[in-house]
Design a protein around this motif. Sequence first.
Motif, PDB file in Angstrom:
ATOM      1  N   PRO A  17       0.645  -1.273   0.019  1.00  0.00           N
ATOM      2  CA  PRO A  17      -0.132  -0.097   0.000  1.00  0.00           C
ATOM      3  C   PRO A  17       0.854   1.105  -0.122  1.00  0.00           C
ATOM      4  O   PRO A  17       1.765   1.370   0.771  1.00  0.00           O
ATOM      5  N   PHE A  18       0.797   2.115  -1.174  1.00  0.00           N
ATOM      6  CA  PHE A  18       1.257   3.421  -1.120  1.00  0.00           C
ATOM      7  C   PHE A  18       2.763   3.395  -0.998  1.00  0.00           C
ATOM      8  O   PHE A  18       3.521   4.379  -0.181  1.00  0.00           O
ATOM      9  N   LYS A  19       3.380   2.733  -1.901  1.00  0.00           N
ATOM     10  CA  LYS A  19       4.844   2.477  -2.098  1.00  0.00           C
ATOM     11  C   LYS A  19       5.452   2.488  -3.391  1.00  0.00           C
ATOM     12  O   LYS A  19       4.463   1.950  -4.075  1.00  0.00           O
ATOM     13  N   LEU A  20       6.343   3.121  -3.578  1.00  0.00           N
ATOM     14  CA  LEU A  20       6.891   3.163  -5.006  1.00  0.00           C
ATOM     15  C   LEU A  20       8.421   2.534  -4.876  1.00  0.00           C
ATOM     16  O   LEU A  20       9.106   2.956  -4.171  1.00  0.00           O
ATOM     17  N   TRP A  21       8.610   1.762  -5.855  1.00  0.00           N
ATOM     18  CA  TRP A  21      10.102   1.616  -6.192  1.00  0.00           C
ATOM     19  C   TRP A  21      10.560   2.109  -7.294  1.00  0.00           C
ATOM     20  O   TRP A  21       9.740   2.375  -8.165  1.00  0.00           O
ATOM     21  N   ILE A  22      11.626   2.947  -7.212  1.00  0.00           N
ATOM     22  CA  ILE A  22      12.129   3.725  -8.072  1.00  0.00           C
ATOM     23  C   ILE A  22      13.784   3.232  -8.445  1.00  0.00           C
ATOM     24  O   ILE A  22      14.421   2.875  -7.385  1.00  0.00           O
ATOM     25  N   ARG A  23      14.107   3.316  -9.537  1.00  0.00           N
ATOM     26  CA  ARG A  23      15.791   3.046 -10.073  1.00  0.00           C
ATOM     27  C   ARG A  23      15.898   4.536 -10.743  1.00  0.00           C
ATOM     28  O   ARG A  23      15.474   4.958 -11.533  1.00  0.00           O
ATOM     29  N   PHE A  24      17.194   5.103 -10.315  1.00  0.00           N
ATOM     30  CA  PHE A  24      17.749   6.256 -10.851  1.00  0.00           C
ATOM     31  C   PHE A  24      19.056   5.682 -11.746  1.00  0.00           C
ATOM     32  O   PHE A  24      19.753   4.789 -11.604  1.00  0.00           O
ATOM     33  N   ASP A  25      19.338   6.745 -12.496  1.00  0.00           N
ATOM     34  CA  ASP A  25      20.593   6.386 -13.512  1.00  0.00           C
ATOM     35  C   ASP A  25      21.899   6.217 -12.941  1.00  0.00           C
ATOM     36  O   ASP A  25      22.764   6.114 -13.639  1.00  0.00           O
ATOM     37  N   ASP A  26      22.112   6.641 -11.750  1.00  0.00           N
ATOM     38  CA  ASP A  26      23.355   6.534 -11.024  1.00  0.00           C
ATOM     39  C   ASP A  26      23.349   5.149 -10.223  1.00  0.00           C
ATOM     40  O   ASP A  26      24.304   4.963  -9.581  1.00  0.00           O
ATOM     41  N   GLY A  27      22.261   4.222 -10.181  1.00  0.00           N
ATOM     42  CA  GLY A  27      22.544   2.908  -9.661  1.00  0.00           C
ATOM     43  C   GLY A  27      21.392   2.981  -8.584  1.00  0.00           C
ATOM     44  O   GLY A  27      21.285   1.816  -8.024  1.00  0.00           O
ATOM     45  N   VAL A  28      21.143   4.078  -7.906  1.00  0.00           N
ATOM     46  CA  VAL A  28      20.465   4.150  -6.808  1.00  0.00           C
ATOM     47  C   VAL A  28      18.921   3.709  -7.074  1.00  0.00           C
ATOM     48  O   VAL A  28      18.365   4.067  -7.987  1.00  0.00           O
ATOM     49  N   SER A  29      18.479   2.568  -6.235  1.00  0.00           N
ATOM     50  CA  SER A  29      17.216   2.055  -6.300  1.00  0.00           C
ATOM     51  C   SER A  29      16.821   1.687  -4.876  1.00  0.00           C
ATOM     52  O   SER A  29      17.474   1.471  -4.008  1.00  0.00           O
ATOM     53  N   TRP A  46      -5.241   8.285  -4.323  1.00  0.00           N
ATOM     54  CA  TRP A  46      -4.360   7.074  -4.474  1.00  0.00           C
ATOM     55  C   TRP A  46      -5.018   6.045  -3.583  1.00  0.00           C
ATOM     56  O   TRP A  46      -4.664   4.706  -3.783  1.00  0.00           O
ATOM     57  N   SER A  47      -6.282   6.407  -2.900  1.00  0.00           N
ATOM     58  CA  SER A  47      -6.872   5.018  -2.212  1.00  0.00           C
ATOM     59  C   SER A  47      -7.538   4.395  -3.512  1.00  0.00           C
ATOM     60  O   SER A  47      -8.041   3.111  -3.262  1.00  0.00           O
ATOM     61  N   ASP A  48      -7.672   4.690  -4.538  1.00  0.00           N
ATOM     62  CA  ASP A  48      -8.158   3.831  -5.790  1.00  0.00           C
ATOM     63  C   ASP A  48      -6.981   3.076  -6.090  1.00  0.00           C
ATOM     64  O   ASP A  48      -5.969   3.728  -6.779  1.00  0.00           O
ATOM     65  N   ALA A  49      -6.845   2.042  -5.829  1.00  0.00           N
ATOM     66  CA  ALA A  49      -5.902   0.976  -6.161  1.00  0.00           C
ATOM     67  C   ALA A  49      -5.491   1.118  -7.647  1.00  0.00           C
ATOM     68  O   ALA A  49      -4.276   1.199  -7.990  1.00  0.00           O
ATOM     69  N   ALA A  50      -6.166   1.045  -8.559  1.00  0.00           N
ATOM     70  CA  ALA A  50      -5.892   1.118  -9.974  1.00  0.00           C
ATOM     71  C   ALA A  50      -5.345   2.582 -10.191  1.00  0.00           C
ATOM     72  O   ALA A  50      -4.408   2.501 -11.059  1.00  0.00           O
TER      73      ALA A  50
END
Length: 100
Positions: A17-29, A46-50
């Motif tokens: 719930p309410f999390k994002l995985w993100i990857r950056f161009d310097d290798g940080v993720s 965001w309460s609408d899952a879709a």
Amino acid sequence: MDTSRLPQALEVEARRPFKLWIRFDDGVSGTVELAQWSTRGNFAAWSDAAFFESAHLRPHGAIAWGKDDALELDPTAMYTDLTGKTFEDLHPKPWPELAP
């Protein structure tokens, strides 16, 4: 990392719930927690899952939701959360401090 520019987001994936995985161009993720925003103003959508799962990158690098990009976030704050760096670390001042 080239210190003359900010790291660019390359990939984003919504995780409930309410999390994002993100990857950056310097290798940080990593995964960032957005629950603290989920009941505030436009973020309540965001309460609408879709809707939350529609997270994607815009051509200029912002993270957006909805097919019309109804909601956007700048990934810089997420980068600072993942790295522990401050905004000032990412934007060194090229000018002297102004006297009060």
